[in-house]
Design a protein around this motif. Structure first.
Motif, mmCIF file in Angstrom:
data_model
loop_
_atom_site.group_PDB
_atom_site.id
_atom_site.type_symbol
_atom_site.label_atom_id
_atom_site.label_comp_id
_atom_site.label_asym_id
_atom_site.label_seq_id
_atom_site.Cartn_x
_atom_site.Cartn_y
_atom_site.Cartn_z
ATOM 1 N N GLY A 298 0.845 -1.198 0.000
ATOM 2 C CA GLY A 298 0.000 0.000 0.000
ATOM 3 C C GLY A 298 0.876 1.242 0.000
ATOM 4 O O GLY A 298 2.009 1.217 -0.497
ATOM 5 N N PHE A 299 0.375 2.317 0.595
ATOM 6 C CA PHE A 299 1.128 3.574 0.567
ATOM 7 C C PHE A 299 1.201 4.205 1.955
ATOM 8 O O PHE A 299 0.159 4.531 2.546
ATOM 9 N N GLY A 300 2.442 4.378 2.454
ATOM 10 C CA GLY A 300 2.670 5.225 3.630
ATOM 11 C C GLY A 300 2.128 4.698 4.944
ATOM 12 O O GLY A 300 1.772 5.498 5.821
ATOM 13 N N LEU B 39 10.993 2.848 -2.201
ATOM 14 C CA LEU B 39 11.041 3.410 -0.843
ATOM 15 C C LEU B 39 10.639 4.879 -0.962
ATOM 16 O O LEU B 39 11.373 5.676 -1.564
ATOM 17 N N TYR B 40 9.467 5.207 -0.452
ATOM 18 C CA TYR B 40 8.994 6.591 -0.499
ATOM 19 C C TYR B 40 9.718 7.381 0.586
ATOM 20 O O TYR B 40 9.823 6.936 1.733
ATOM 21 N N ILE B 41 10.220 8.555 0.219
ATOM 22 C CA ILE B 41 10.971 9.394 1.161
ATOM 23 C C ILE B 41 10.154 10.654 1.424
ATOM 24 O O ILE B 41 9.741 11.330 0.465
ATOM 25 N N ALA C 83 3.381 25.965 -3.491
ATOM 26 C CA ALA C 83 4.246 25.422 -2.430
ATOM 27 C C ALA C 83 3.674 24.077 -1.986
ATOM 28 O O ALA C 83 2.463 23.855 -2.048
ATOM 29 N N LYS C 84 4.551 23.191 -1.555
ATOM 30 C CA LYS C 84 4.056 21.904 -1.070
ATOM 31 C C LYS C 84 3.934 22.028 0.443
ATOM 32 O O LYS C 84 4.846 21.668 1.196
ATOM 33 N N CYS C 85 2.821 22.626 0.872
ATOM 34 C CA CYS C 85 2.638 22.848 2.308
ATOM 35 C C CYS C 85 1.397 22.109 2.792
ATOM 36 O O CYS C 85 0.414 21.952 2.050
ATOM 37 N N THR D 209 -0.175 12.769 -13.082
ATOM 38 C CA THR D 209 1.252 12.479 -12.892
ATOM 39 C C THR D 209 1.665 12.902 -11.488
ATOM 40 O O THR D 209 1.311 13.985 -11.039
ATOM 41 N N GLY D 210 2.399 12.045 -10.809
ATOM 42 C CA GLY D 210 2.889 12.396 -9.478
ATOM 43 C C GLY D 210 3.846 11.338 -8.972
ATOM 44 O O GLY D 210 3.828 10.203 -9.456
ATOM 45 N N THR D 211 4.648 11.702 -7.999
ATOM 46 C CA THR D 211 5.626 10.743 -7.462
ATOM 47 C C THR D 211 4.918 9.528 -6.873
ATOM 48 O O THR D 211 5.264 8.388 -7.177
ATOM 49 N N ALA D 212 3.927 9.785 -6.026
ATOM 50 C CA ALA D 212 3.218 8.666 -5.401
ATOM 51 C C ALA D 212 2.369 7.943 -6.442
ATOM 52 O O ALA D 212 2.374 6.713 -6.530
ATOM 53 N N ALA D 213 1.651 8.698 -7.255
ATOM 54 C CA ALA D 213 0.692 8.110 -8.201
ATOM 55 C C ALA D 213 1.360 7.655 -9.509
ATOM 56 O O ALA D 213 0.721 6.971 -10.308
HETATM 57 C C1 COI Z 1 3.685 12.681 -3.743
HETATM 58 O O1 COI Z 1 3.321 12.259 -4.831
HETATM 59 O O2 COI Z 1 4.834 12.537 -3.333
HETATM 60 C C2 COI Z 1 2.792 13.377 -2.850
HETATM 61 O O3 COI Z 1 3.261 14.126 -2.063
HETATM 62 C C3 COI Z 1 1.376 13.101 -2.903
HETATM 63 C C4 COI Z 1 0.861 12.893 -1.568
HETATM 64 C C5 COI Z 1 0.192 14.017 -0.941
HETATM 65 C C6 COI Z 1 0.535 11.553 -1.154
#
Ligand code: COI
Ligand code: PLP
Length: 359
Positions: free
Chosen positions: A24-26, A136-138, A196-198, A301-305
């Motif tokens: 899963g995620f996180g 490995l998600y950072i 910003a990523k806040c 598009t995204g790091t997690a997705a």
């Molecule tokens: C990411 O894709 O790294 C994100 O930060 C999305 C997230 C909010 C889960």
């Protein structure tokens, strides 16, 4: 400038996940975390890797009252050559500093920050999962930590890095997601903190996200905060459309996050000869394309997705199906090439990957 990093290893290492299909995620965290303190007098000091655990926090801490928090999301990959690598880490570090500037949090030395990330990843390298589609998600993050209640730019802050072995962000995996276009709440406005990523941006998004989930949708697609007419981005991804052979994506107007996956996809698409239009893109134009049959594909598009196909779009009581609810050709090609570069299966001609250590 490199920061001094002391390392205290855990004497109670956790069992690592055996079944990587259930990551899963996180939800799972590694054995250690990085912490560094800041004060206006001393600058950044006391960089340390310690066993993963709770953070002590003053009850008046700025972050708890006024939300002074920024974060990043990046991944370490186990590549085909046996190395553990990062993807475009300097882009994340630069964005972290841009976010810090917006929230009056202290900046980090870029090379010093890369060194912190590499040190953490090398220490936790056995936590980088092996299976296809995992990483490995950072999560580096920083928060204002002044122990009093006046509303001012902070004089004290904390920078933390935690790591989590992950699989797909969405339960759908690489299958198309259902997206609800939000017509009431807005996420951000130009001049605000959208770029910003806040944490506050995400807090403001939760109500619409919850409503979308209750109605069977995976995430919300945001419209601009002024006219509620122009498409901005999805909850955790930037968004792209293929219309009549061309790729259209909302321009970086100041209210959307300048995604690193977005930037990489645009560079790949242009290298493949596609026309990519970064511009204002209205909801009317999107639905005209849906109705005339010229909307060929939509994806986030995204790091997690990573690269995630969009199969359904819901807006004001009406649902549109995109690409027969199947992953489109360009979406698949982007997914295959981007992950191929990250996992070392496709040649990294752009020089995006940074090796950390041998796995
Ligand atoms: C990411 O894709 O790294 C994100 O930060 C999305 C997230 C909010 C889960
Ligand atoms: N937009 C939002 C709101 C996000 O949370 C993310 C994820 O980080 C993105 C876009 C995509 O950014 P990136 O590709 O840098 O992960």
């Amino acid at each position: 400038m490199k920061y001094d990093i002391s390392i205290t290893k855990t004497d109670a290492p956790k069992a690592r996940p055996v079944d990587e299909s259930k990551l899963g995620f996180g939800r799972i965290f590694t054995d250690h975390m990085f912490i560094m303190d800041y004060s206006a007098d001393k600058g950044w000091y006391n960089g340390r890797i310690v066993p993963f655990g709770p953070l002590p926090i003053h009850p008046a801490s700025t972050v708890l009252h006024y939300g002074a928090e920024i974060f990043e999301g990046m991944k370490a990959y186990r590549a085909a050559d046996g190395n553990i690598r990062l993807f475009r880490p300097m882009e994340n570090i630069k964005r972290l500093n841009n976010s810090a500037e917006r929230l009056c949090l202290p900046l980090l030395d870029e090379e010093g920050c890369l060194d912190i990330l590499k040190t953490m990843v090398e220490l936790e390298k056995d936590w980088v999962p092996h299976s296809e589609g995992t990483s490995l998600y950072i999560r580096p993050y920083m928060f204002g930590n002044d122990p009093h209640l006046g509303v001012h730019a902070v004089k004290e802050a904390t920078f933390v890095v935690i790591c989590s072995p992950v699989g797909a962000y969405y339960a759908e995996g690489i299958n198309p997601v259902k997206i609800a276009i939000e017509s009431s709440d807005v996420r951000a406005v130009r001049g605000g903190t959208g770029y910003a990523k806040c944490g506050g941006n995400y807090a403001a998004s939760l109500r619409a996200g919850q409503k979308a989930e209750e109605n069977g949708y995976t995430q919300v697609l945001w419209l601009d905060g002024v006219e509620r007419k122009y498409i901005e981005e999805v909850g955790a991804m930037n968004v792209m459309f293929k219309i009549d052979g061309k790729i259209v994506t909302p321009a970086l107007s100041g209210s959307i996050l300048p995604g690193i996956t977005r930037k990489s996809c645009i560079e790949l698409l242009k290298a493949w000869g596609y026309t990519v239009e970064e511009r204002a893109f209205s909801i009317d134009e999107l639905f005209e394309a849906c109705e005339s049959g010229t909307l060929e594909e939509a994806w986030g598009t995204g790091t997690a997705a990573v690269v995630s196909p969009i199969g359904h779009l819901f807006y004001n009581g009406k649902e549109y199906t995109v690409s027969d609810n199947k992953i489109g050709e360009v979406t698949q090609k982007l997914y295959d090439n981007l992950t191929g570069i990250q996992w070392g299966k496709v040649e990294d001609t752009f020089g995006w990957c940074v090796d950390v250590c041998n796995g």
